[in-house]
Write a protein that holds these residues in place. Sequence first.
Motif, PDB file in Angstrom:
ATOM      1  N   ARG A   1      -3.562   3.424  -7.415  1.00 51.66           N
ATOM      2  CA  ARG A   1      -4.133   2.110  -7.109  1.00 51.66           C
ATOM      3  C   ARG A   1      -4.432   1.319  -8.388  1.00 51.66           C
ATOM      4  O   ARG A   1      -4.287   0.097  -8.413  1.00 51.66           O
ATOM      5  CB  ARG A   1      -5.410   2.312  -6.285  1.00 51.66           C
ATOM      6  CG  ARG A   1      -6.157   1.049  -5.901  1.00 51.66           C
ATOM      7  CD  ARG A   1      -5.433   0.278  -4.805  1.00 51.66           C
ATOM      8  NE  ARG A   1      -5.396   0.979  -3.561  1.00 51.66           N
ATOM      9  CZ  ARG A   1      -6.293   0.858  -2.584  1.00 51.66           C
ATOM     10  NH1 ARG A   1      -7.344   0.070  -2.759  1.00 51.66           N
ATOM     11  NH2 ARG A   1      -6.169   1.507  -1.447  1.00 51.66           N
TER      12      ARG A   1
ATOM     13  N   ARG B   1      -1.653  -1.142  -9.705  1.00 50.60           N
ATOM     14  CA  ARG B   1      -1.164  -2.274  -8.912  1.00 50.60           C
ATOM     15  C   ARG B   1      -1.416  -3.605  -9.623  1.00 50.60           C
ATOM     16  O   ARG B   1      -0.521  -4.461  -9.727  1.00 50.60           O
ATOM     17  CB  ARG B   1      -1.812  -2.276  -7.529  1.00 50.60           C
ATOM     18  CG  ARG B   1      -1.444  -1.089  -6.662  1.00 50.60           C
ATOM     19  CD  ARG B   1      -2.107  -1.194  -5.298  1.00 50.60           C
ATOM     20  NE  ARG B   1      -1.514  -2.253  -4.503  1.00 50.60           N
ATOM     21  CZ  ARG B   1      -0.567  -2.052  -3.593  1.00 50.60           C
ATOM     22  NH1 ARG B   1      -0.110  -0.823  -3.360  1.00 50.60           N
ATOM     23  NH2 ARG B   1      -0.071  -3.063  -2.906  1.00 50.60           N
ATOM     24  N   LYS B   2      -2.615  -3.772 -10.121  1.00 50.72           N
ATOM     25  CA  LYS B   2      -2.949  -5.048 -10.766  1.00 50.72           C
ATOM     26  C   LYS B   2      -2.125  -5.256 -12.033  1.00 50.72           C
ATOM     27  O   LYS B   2      -1.639  -6.367 -12.297  1.00 50.72           O
ATOM     28  CB  LYS B   2      -4.447  -5.089 -11.094  1.00 50.72           C
ATOM     29  CG  LYS B   2      -4.901  -6.408 -11.698  1.00 50.72           C
ATOM     30  CD  LYS B   2      -6.413  -6.426 -11.899  1.00 50.72           C
ATOM     31  CE  LYS B   2      -6.874  -7.753 -12.485  1.00 50.72           C
ATOM     32  NZ  LYS B   2      -8.339  -7.782 -12.695  1.00 50.72           N
TER      33      LYS B   2
ATOM     34  N   ASP C   1      -3.373  -6.526  -4.101  1.00 50.83           N
ATOM     35  CA  ASP C   1      -4.310  -5.496  -3.669  1.00 50.83           C
ATOM     36  C   ASP C   1      -4.154  -5.259  -2.168  1.00 50.83           C
ATOM     37  O   ASP C   1      -4.021  -6.216  -1.396  1.00 50.83           O
ATOM     38  CB  ASP C   1      -5.736  -5.953  -3.979  1.00 50.83           C
ATOM     39  CG  ASP C   1      -6.743  -4.821  -3.875  1.00 50.83           C
ATOM     40  OD1 ASP C   1      -6.810  -4.188  -2.808  1.00 50.83           O
ATOM     41  OD2 ASP C   1      -7.451  -4.579  -4.865  1.00 50.83           O
TER      42      ASP C   1
END
Length: 1015
Positions: A632, A635-636, A642
Amino acid sequence: MADKAGLFSGASRVYTIPPGTDFLRALAGTLAREAGLAENPAALADAIIYVPNRRSARVLAGVLYDAGGEKPILPPDIRTLGDMEADETPSVDAARSGLPPAMSPARRLGALTHLVQAFYEQAYGVTPPAASALAAAQELSHLMEQAALSEHVDWSSLPDLAGSAELAKHWEQSVKFLKIISESWPEWLAENGESDPFLRDIAAARIMARRWAEDPPQAPVLIAGSTGATPAGRILMKAAMALPQGLVVLPGLDIHADEEARSVIAGSVSHPQHILFDTLRDLGVAPGDVRTWPGTDGAGKAEARRRMIHEALAPAESTADWRRTLDSLSASLGTVKEAFALSALDGLTVIEAPDEAVEAETAALLLRQVMEQPGETAALVTQDATLARRVSGVLQRWGLDVPPSSGSPLGQTTAGSLIGLCARWVLDPAEPVILSAVLKHPFARGFEGADSLDRYFLRGARNWQSLDDLAASVRSRKELDPYASFSDEEQAVAEELVEQIAIAFRETEADLSREGPMPGRKIAERIAALAARVSQTPFPWAGEDGRSATAMMEHVADLADYLAPMPPHAFAELIEAEAAGRTVSAGVAEHPRLAIWGPLEARLQSASHIILAGLNEDVWPQRPPADAFLPRRFRKDLGISDPEDRVGLSAHDFAQLACAPKVTMLHALRRNDSPAVASRWVWRLKTLAEGALGSAAKDALSPDGDSPLEWALALRDRGTNTLDKGFPVEPKPRRRPEGWPHKLSVTRIDTLQRDPYAIWAEQVLKLDRIEPMNAELGPAPRGTAIHKALEDFEDEGTAKTTERLVSLLVSNLSAAGEPEAVLAARRAVLEQMSDWYLGWRAERRVDGKPKLEVKGRWDFDISGAPFTLSAMADRIERQPDGSLVVIDFKTGSPPSDKEIAAELSQQMPLQALIAGKGGYKGIPAASVSGLEYVAFKAKPDARIVGQSRALQATPDELAKTAEEGLLRLIAAYREDNSAFLSAPRVQFVKYDNGYNRLARRAEWAGDTEDGGGDE
C-alpha cells in the motif's frame, strides 16, 4: 436551443444540482423549459448529453418525454460516459473515435494468464496450475485498471522504490512479479499489434476532445451527473467547457464549504466531496464559481438536511467539537441548533433491526406501505445484493413483483444453473445429487421415471461409481432391501432412464470422470453439448439468462485457449466463478412505483421514499480489498489512487440519497449470525443528532406513528407461533381408520410402545422417511448386508472358512454402499468376527439344517377386528428334542433382559409366540426352548434371553406374557380416545424414527432436532 436563462453565459460553465434533488428530473425540467420543448418537439434534437450509465440514459429519455408535455419529441443524443465502479464498459464515444475494436476481456485476461505462467516458468522452473495463474492474472488486471484510472503512473520507478525500502520477503517477490506490468505486458502488446485496453477510454476521450476543438458542435453538449472520477470523464469535461454551448453539471457539490473545510476534504480521500473538489481543481474551476442549477430546491428544510449530512460525513479529525460546528451551521441559517437539527432530521428515520432477516422484512413492509398511498413511489437502495433479493422475495408474498435492478447472479438463473450443473455432471455422471437436480431442472425434457429413480434408487449410501454400476444397482435393489416399496414397473422405468442418460453421455462424449488435463475449449464444447442434449432445445440459450450463459461459455472457451490443458474439475470451477460474477436481469418489467436499486443504479435517481438498507460497516461502505501484489505504501509514489477513493464515491452516493425529503435508514445488529456494527455514516449522524438534541435525538430519528420494525417482529412471531394460547403444542392425534392398526411386525410393536406417533404418521398419514443422498451406510442396510452374507454362507457348496465368510461380508457390504476405504480399515475386525462366528456355529447342536431368514405371521382377532403379527426370523434351529431355538443377529447392542422384563422390547418373545403357533413358513408348531441374541460386531458375543438376574423366565412364559401384552396394546390403540404420542418413553428411543420434526419435539420437549433420545 435558445439560451433564455443564460445557462451558457458567464465565466463558469459548471453547475451543480444539490443533494436530495431528483437529479435527472431537475436536469430535464430546466432544459425542456428553457428550450421550449413543449412548443418545439425538436428543440433538443441536436443536443448531446453524457450521463454516467445506461440506466441514467434510459431514465433521462423518459423524464424528457414527461417534461415535453408527454407528447412525441425528437430526443437528444444521450450517451454514457461510464462509471468508475460500473461493470459496463464506458463508451466515451469509442465507436465514433476511430479506434480499432477493443480487445475482448477473454483475450486480455488470457494474455495476462499466459504471461503469469511464463514468469513462473522462467523464475522458478515450474508451471502454476491454470486456476492459480488465472487468479493471479485477474489481480493484475484489477491493478492495471486502477493504474489506468490514475492516468499518470510510472511503473519504471517500482524497482527503485523496492530497492530503497525494507520489505518482507514475499513483497520482494511481488515486486519482481510486477515486472509483468512494466516489461512483459508492453512487449506483448507490441508483438501482437494491440493497444493497451486499459488506456483505450482515455485515448478515445482525447480523440473526441480534439475533434470538438477542431470542429466545435454548435448544439448544447452537457456532461451531467459525473463526479469526474475517471480520467476520460475529466478530459471530456474540459473539452465540453470550451464549446459554445458546453456545460458540466456536477451531482451534489457542497457549495457552502469554506476554505478550512475544503482543506480538510482535500486531505481525506474517503470524504464524499473529495472527488468533486479534486475534479474542480483539475478543471481549473474555483468552487465559488460553480452555480446552482436553476429550479432546484433551496428551502430551509432541504438545506438543513444537506448541511447536516455533509457534516455527519466529515472526517473524524474535523468533528471533535460538533456542538460548536452545530452552532455555526444553525447561525448560517438564522436559527438555533435545536431547531436546525429538528428541521434537518424531519423526514429522516433510523431503524436498528436485530438481524438481516428482520431488516429485510422491515424494508419490504415500508415498500408495501407506499402502495397504499396513491401516486407515491419508493426505492430500496442497498449495497447488499443478498438483502435486495431477500426483500424482493418477501414482496412476492403480497403479489408485488419487484426484482432487484442489479439482477441476479447468472448461476442462480435457469439457464446458468443448468450450465453449472452440467459442468459438475461431466465430472461424475452417476453422482446422485447432480443427476437428480438435472433430471428435475425446468429446462430438462420430461424424463419418465425421474421421480422413481430419485425416491427409490439414488438415496442412502452410494454403492455405484458409473452409470453402468447405477443400472446394476437399480436391478439388484430388491436383493439389498427386501422391504423396498417400489413396484416392478417403477424399477423397470428407472433402469430405462439410466440407460437413456448413459446414451446421452456416449453421444456427447461428455463423461470426463476419467479424463486427465485437456484443452478447456474441448471441455466447454462437451458441457454445452450435454446441456443441449438433456434440455428442450433451444431453451438453454434463449432469453436474457440464455444469452448471458452463451456469452459466458464463449468467454471461458476463449480464455481457455491461452491456458495450458487443465483438469475438467478446474474448468468447472472456472465456470462457477464466472457465473457467480455475472448478473442477469430478471426479464420482468420494472414496477411503476417500487424499485430495488444498488448504489450504482440509484445514481441520479430518486423516489418519494428512499430506503437505505444494509448500512453496516464493511457492507456499506465496503472495506477496500487488500492489494495482492503491491504494498500500500508504494501506491502514492507510483501515482496510483488510494483504494479509499471508492469509499469516498460510496459516501457520495449515500449523501445524495440521504438528503432526499423522506429517508429511512436500516442497519442490523447481527449479520450472518455474527455481531455487526452500524455504518460509520449512521454512527456519525446519530452522534451529531445527539450533540444537537441530547436525549431527544432518539425520538427525532424514530418513525412517526407505528414502527415498521414492530410490524416485522410481529410478523416473525406470528410466523413461528401459529398456535393459539391454551392450545396444546404436543401433538396428540387420535384419528385413524376403523379397526386400525390392522398389521404390524414384531419390531414395529416395539416402536408402537416407544414412539406411537411414528407408527401413526407412517401408516395413517402414509409418510415414508426418505434417506438423504450420499449418506453413510446406516444400521439397517448394514445389518441387511451382514444377514445376507450369513445366509449365503450356509448355502450348499460354500466352504465354511473364515476367508470365505470375510469375502461374503466384504462383497455384500460393498454392494450395500460401504466405502472401500472403510472395508479395508475394518478387515481385521471382520476376520475377528468371522472367527468367532465359526466357533459359535460349530458348538450348535442342531437337528437338521437351520432355517435362515424365515418369514412368519399370526392372524387373529382383537376387539372384534382382524390383526396380523408378522416377523422375519434370522435363524431358527430345531433341537434334538424337537423344540425350537429362535436366534436374532444384531449388528449393534441387543436389548437387555431388563428391557424385555419391562415389556418394552418384545421382539424375541413375540417371535417365540409365532413359532409356538406354527406361524413360520415350513416350520411346524413346537415349543420354543431358547431365544438367543447374537451380537455380530467388533466384540461379538451371544446371550440367551431369560437367564439373567433381571429376567428369569422360559421362552414359552415370555411368549405368553407377550401375547397378553399385545392384546392389551392393540385393543387400547383401537379405542377412539387413544392418542398416539411422540416418544412418551424417550429414554428408550435410541434414535429418531423420522418424525420428530413433524411432531415439533424441539418446540415442546427440548429435544435436539435429529434425535428423540439416546444415541
